[in-house]
Each structure stands twice: as C-alpha cells, then as structure tokens.
Design an enzyme around this catalytic site. Structure first.
Site, PDB file in Angstrom:
ATOM      1  N   MET A  34     -22.112 -12.543 -16.260  1.00 35.58           N
ATOM      2  CA  MET A  34     -21.057 -13.724 -15.516  1.00 35.58           C
ATOM      3  C   MET A  34     -20.152 -14.506 -16.426  1.00 35.58           C
ATOM      4  O   MET A  34     -19.961 -15.590 -16.284  1.00 35.58           O
ATOM      5  CB  MET A  34     -22.137 -14.521 -14.830  1.00 35.58           C
ATOM      6  CG  MET A  34     -22.851 -13.598 -13.506  1.00 35.58           C
ATOM      7  SD  MET A  34     -23.540 -14.601 -12.207  1.00 35.58           S
ATOM      8  CE  MET A  34     -24.513 -15.744 -13.096  1.00 35.58           C
ATOM      9  N   GLY A  35     -20.100 -14.031 -17.749  1.00 31.97           N
ATOM     10  CA  GLY A  35     -19.442 -14.723 -18.634  1.00 31.97           C
ATOM     11  C   GLY A  35     -20.171 -15.644 -19.393  1.00 31.97           C
ATOM     12  O   GLY A  35     -21.481 -16.109 -19.344  1.00 31.97           O
ATOM     13  N   GLY A  40     -26.747 -13.644 -26.538  1.00 28.11           N
ATOM     14  CA  GLY A  40     -27.776 -12.729 -26.045  1.00 28.11           C
ATOM     15  C   GLY A  40     -26.740 -11.614 -25.251  1.00 28.11           C
ATOM     16  O   GLY A  40     -27.277 -10.455 -25.268  1.00 28.11           O
ATOM     17  N   HIS A  41     -25.792 -11.998 -24.779  1.00 29.51           N
ATOM     18  CA  HIS A  41     -24.875 -10.935 -24.261  1.00 29.51           C
ATOM     19  C   HIS A  41     -24.188 -10.321 -25.419  1.00 29.51           C
ATOM     20  O   HIS A  41     -24.146  -8.774 -25.111  1.00 29.51           O
ATOM     21  CB  HIS A  41     -23.446 -11.544 -23.654  1.00 29.51           C
ATOM     22  CG  HIS A  41     -24.019 -12.450 -22.526  1.00 29.51           C
ATOM     23  ND1 HIS A  41     -23.817 -13.804 -22.432  1.00 29.51           N
ATOM     24  CD2 HIS A  41     -24.453 -12.256 -21.167  1.00 29.51           C
ATOM     25  CE1 HIS A  41     -24.172 -14.503 -21.369  1.00 29.51           C
ATOM     26  NE2 HIS A  41     -24.496 -13.304 -20.484  1.00 29.51           N
ATOM     27  N   GLN A  65     -24.722 -13.884  -5.316  1.00 28.43           N
ATOM     28  CA  GLN A  65     -26.040 -14.238  -5.614  1.00 28.43           C
ATOM     29  C   GLN A  65     -26.377 -15.661  -5.801  1.00 28.43           C
ATOM     30  O   GLN A  65     -27.594 -16.050  -6.408  1.00 28.43           O
ATOM     31  CB  GLN A  65     -26.336 -13.489  -7.144  1.00 28.43           C
ATOM     32  CG  GLN A  65     -25.532 -13.830  -8.229  1.00 28.43           C
ATOM     33  CD  GLN A  65     -25.409 -12.951  -9.301  1.00 28.43           C
ATOM     34  OE1 GLN A  65     -24.975 -11.875  -9.225  1.00 28.43           O
ATOM     35  NE2 GLN A  65     -26.296 -13.247 -10.412  1.00 28.43           N
ATOM     36  N   GLY A 152     -30.487  -7.364 -19.696  1.00 28.26           N
ATOM     37  CA  GLY A 152     -31.462  -8.027 -20.404  1.00 28.26           C
ATOM     38  C   GLY A 152     -32.826  -8.282 -19.822  1.00 28.26           C
ATOM     39  O   GLY A 152     -32.866  -8.709 -18.639  1.00 28.26           O
ATOM     40  N   SER A 191     -26.695 -18.817 -20.504  1.00 31.06           N
ATOM     41  CA  SER A 191     -25.332 -19.667 -20.339  1.00 31.06           C
ATOM     42  C   SER A 191     -25.621 -20.706 -19.859  1.00 31.06           C
ATOM     43  O   SER A 191     -24.843 -22.007 -19.961  1.00 31.06           O
ATOM     44  CB  SER A 191     -24.382 -18.687 -19.290  1.00 31.06           C
ATOM     45  OG  SER A 191     -24.158 -17.292 -19.819  1.00 31.06           O
ATOM     46  N   ARG A 192     -26.857 -20.959 -18.993  1.00 33.67           N
ATOM     47  CA  ARG A 192     -27.105 -22.360 -18.718  1.00 33.67           C
ATOM     48  C   ARG A 192     -27.613 -23.395 -19.339  1.00 33.67           C
ATOM     49  O   ARG A 192     -27.654 -24.551 -19.247  1.00 33.67           O
ATOM     50  CB  ARG A 192     -28.020 -22.141 -17.245  1.00 33.67           C
ATOM     51  CG  ARG A 192     -27.622 -21.642 -16.070  1.00 33.67           C
ATOM     52  CD  ARG A 192     -28.677 -21.544 -14.983  1.00 33.67           C
ATOM     53  NE  ARG A 192     -27.939 -21.168 -13.678  1.00 33.67           N
ATOM     54  CZ  ARG A 192     -28.006 -20.020 -13.225  1.00 33.67           C
ATOM     55  NH1 ARG A 192     -28.182 -19.190 -13.791  1.00 33.67           N
ATOM     56  NH2 ARG A 192     -27.005 -19.742 -12.053  1.00 33.67           N
TER      57      ARG A 192
END
Ligand code: AMP
Length: 290
Positions: A34-35, A40-41, A65, A152, A191-192
């Site tokens: 989700m960008g 991690g990505h 989602q 992941g 990302s959060r």
C-alpha cells in the site's frame, strides 16, 4: 533525485507487460503493497529479485480493506520516495492503479473468507478487512499474473488468508513468506509507524518485548493458553498508555486455539495494541518446548 523506474497505472498495460515477460520466458515475482515504502517492503523486493527475472511491486491503498472509521484518508501516500525505495531494492516495474480503474463500478463480486483464520484477531477487530484483502489480492494476481508473490509475516493473519486464497481458488502462484524487518529496538517496521512520535516509537518496543517473553515461556514448555496470555497482559501493563486490542496465542498453521498446546506444536503469539491513537500489530512464532 528522481529514479528512472517504469511505472504502469492501467491494469491492461500491466497485464500486457506480464504477458511479454512470460513470452520471453522470464519469471515474474510480485510484491503487493500500500506504499509508504520502508525497509520492510525493501526486504521483500530484494527477496523477490533473488527469486525471479523481473520484479513488480504494486502500490495501491485499497479502500475495501479499511473500515468506515479507519485511516484510509490519512494513510501516508509518498509515491516519489516510494519509487526510489523500490528501484534501489531491485524492482523493475511499479504498478500504481487508482481506485477508479480497480473498482470502476463498485464491488459486485468479491472473495469471502471464513473459518478459524478470520474468526479472531484482526478478523474480529476489523470486520470485512480480510474479505477486502483477499479480493484485492485476487484482482492483483489476475492482473500481474506472477509466478511468485512475496508477503511479509509481519501481517501473519494475512499470510494465512492469502495462503487459503491461493489453495482454495487454485491460483497458480507460489507464495514466499518473508520475515519481519524491525527497528533496532525491536519495533516491527510499518507504514503506520510514521504516525508515531520518537517517544512513541521508543515506547512501542514493549510490544515486541512482550512477544519475546511469551515465546521464551512457550519454548521453555508453557503450553497453557490462559497463562501465556496472562503473561503477555502483565508485560504490556508496564506501559498503561499502550492499550491492547488482543494479545493471544493460536496454532500457527490455521489460527485455531486450544486451552492447552502440546509440546512440539508451533504457536503464534498475535498482538494488536493502540498507542497514541495508532494501531500497531506484531507477532512471533514459537514451538512449545518439552
Ligand atoms: P503494506 O504496505 O503494509 O500492505 O505491506 C505490504 C507487504 O509488506 C505485506 O506483505 C506486509 O506483510 C509486508 N510488510 C510490511 N511491514 C513489513 C516488515 N516490517 N517486515 C517485512 N514485511 C513487511
């Protein structure tokens, strides 16, 4: 500095690209995201690059989602920086569809997930979330047509859902599940985490510490679910500003639960907690010791 990496925004063009790869006998590995790409990505993209001739990463903040009171609107969107991260990690093409091309006429047909894999944990806390995940993953698989897809283990329940999707709907895609990339203090990259202050990031390390303590107890032979979950609640209570949503133990392969886990069983400890209005999830697996 802008990176020269190919972006494709329309599903038809994406499908054409994948077909060309296939005709040229080149394998495609796919990393859906989700960008707001982070290390991690990047670790998933590097893994994908080792496994296939060509890597496609998708960036799509999938509205179906997210629940009505969740962070769809605020979710970080950082495309220019994402393209740099993806290119540096070895990605060849970034697929960036918009909501209108993915859902031109709303959703009339979707994937419904049921059973133990979605009854608890995020499946219970976020009703409909995994139907949205399974539906978008099915759509992306049909568009990108990858040989391999990398997900992941950070989103452990999601890996069970995607595994069921591939198995039950016969997708011809090999799944590769990658370990969780963490900050130096143990906090799982997400990302959060961008929503957290530096102080919040430091405090959030307690989440992984909690999981590690539970894993140690399990490895030392504790198989009683009540006691394992009590242990997690106690460790987490050291910071009253961290509000657990759940901190539970389940069987890793199917997320079923029992009061007592037997020696040798592989258990996953799943934890979701709110800190400064940010919802964080993490998990750890352990085998119950003899
Ligand atoms: P997201 O962009 O959060 O939807 O995540 C896209 C993919 O990256 C999913 O397969 C996640 O499980 C994976 N992912 C997210 N955070 C991490 C992390 N810290 N380590 C490894 N994989 C991750």
């Amino acid at each position: 500095m802008a990176t020269a990496i190919e972006t494709i925004s329309h599903p038809d063009a994406m499908r054409r690209f994948s077909k060309q790869q296939r005709r040229a006998d080149r394998t495609v590995a796919f990393v859906p995201t989700m960008g707001a790409l982070h290390e991690g990505h990047a670790s998933l993209i590097r893994r994908a690059a080792e496994r296939a001739d060509c890597v496609v990463t998708s960036i799509f903040v999938n509205p179906t989602q997210f629940g009505p009171n969740e962070d769809f609107e605020q979710y970080p969107r950082t495309l220019a920086a994402d393209l740099d991260v993806a290119a540096a990690a070895g990605c060849d093409v970034v697929f960036t569809p918009d909501t209108k091309t993915m859902y031109p006429d709303g959703v009339h047909c979707s994937v419904h997930v049921k059973g133990a894999i979605v009854e608890k944990f995020d499946g219970a806390s976020r009703p409909g979330h995994f139907n949205g995940v399974a539906t978008i993953v099915a759509k992306l698989f049909n568009i990108v047509q990858p040989d391999i897809a990398v997900f992941g283990l950070k989103d452990f329940q999601q890996t069970r859902v995607v595994s069921a999707l591939v198995r039950d709907l016969d997708f011809d895609v090999e799944l590769d599940l990658a370990p969780t990339s963490r900050e130096a203090n143990g906090l799982a990259r997400s990302s959060r985490n961008a929503y957290l202050t530096d102080e919040g990031r430091a405090r959030a390390a307690l989440i992984y510490k909690t999981l590690q303590q539970a894993a140690r107890a399990a490895a030392a032979g504790e198989g009683n679910r009540g006691r394992l979950e009590q242990l997690m609640a106690e460790v987490l209570s050291a910071d009253t500003g961290i509000r657990p949503d759940y901190a539970q133990a389940a069987r890793a392969h199917d997320l079923s639960t029992a009061d007592e886990y037997a020696a040798g069983e592989e258990i996953v400890f799943l934890l979701a907690a709110h800190l400064d209005n940010v919802r964080l999830i993490d998990n750890i697996t352990a085998r119950i010791g003899a």
